[in-house]
Design a protein around this motif. Structure first.
Motif, PDB file in Angstrom:
ATOM      1  N   TRP A  19      51.427  22.280 -19.066  1.00  7.44           N
ATOM      2  CA  TRP A  19      50.323  22.721 -18.233  1.00  7.44           C
ATOM      3  C   TRP A  19      50.242  21.901 -16.954  1.00  7.44           C
ATOM      4  O   TRP A  19      50.567  20.718 -16.938  1.00  7.44           O
ATOM      5  N   ARG A  44      45.860  18.796 -23.002  1.00 15.20           N
ATOM      6  CA  ARG A  44      45.313  19.709 -21.989  1.00 15.20           C
ATOM      7  C   ARG A  44      43.786  19.672 -21.966  1.00 15.20           C
ATOM      8  O   ARG A  44      43.172  19.522 -20.903  1.00 15.20           O
ATOM      9  N   THR A  62      50.098  27.326 -16.458  1.00 18.39           N
ATOM     10  CA  THR A  62      51.296  26.822 -17.112  1.00 18.39           C
ATOM     11  C   THR A  62      52.218  26.195 -16.072  1.00 18.39           C
ATOM     12  O   THR A  62      52.202  26.575 -14.895  1.00 18.39           O
TER      13      THR A  62
END
Length: 84
Positions: A19, A44, A62
């Motif tokens: 991410w 994340r 992403t």
């Protein structure tokens, strides 16, 4: 460009980044500027919350999507989140 696999920005984490957390500090950066932290799946949410409570978090995408869109105009944060 490096052939190294980008790693998570969480302190001490060496996992592959999945991410990109795009952010800016409005006291330091112009509104369009984006700094980035990288995150693995495990970090994340933690890194997003850290930036979010400060009002810095602007986007989470992403790594593949970020690379497709080239991330033009951003500063890559491949170090530890604790360093920022």
């Amino acid at each position: 460009m490096s052939d190294e696999t980008p790693i998570c920005s969480a302190k001490g984490c060496r996992a592959d980044a999945v991410w990109v957390l795009a952010w800016n500090n409005p006291k330091l950066h112009t509104p369009e500027r984006r700094k980035t932290w990288l995150a693995c799946d495990d970090h994340r949410e933690h890194l997003s919350q850290f930036l979010g409570v400060r009002g810095f978090l602007k986007d989470v995408v992403t790594l593949a999507e970020w690379e497709r869109n080239s991330g033009a105009g951003s500063d890559s944060g491949h170090g530890s989140a604790a360093d920022r």
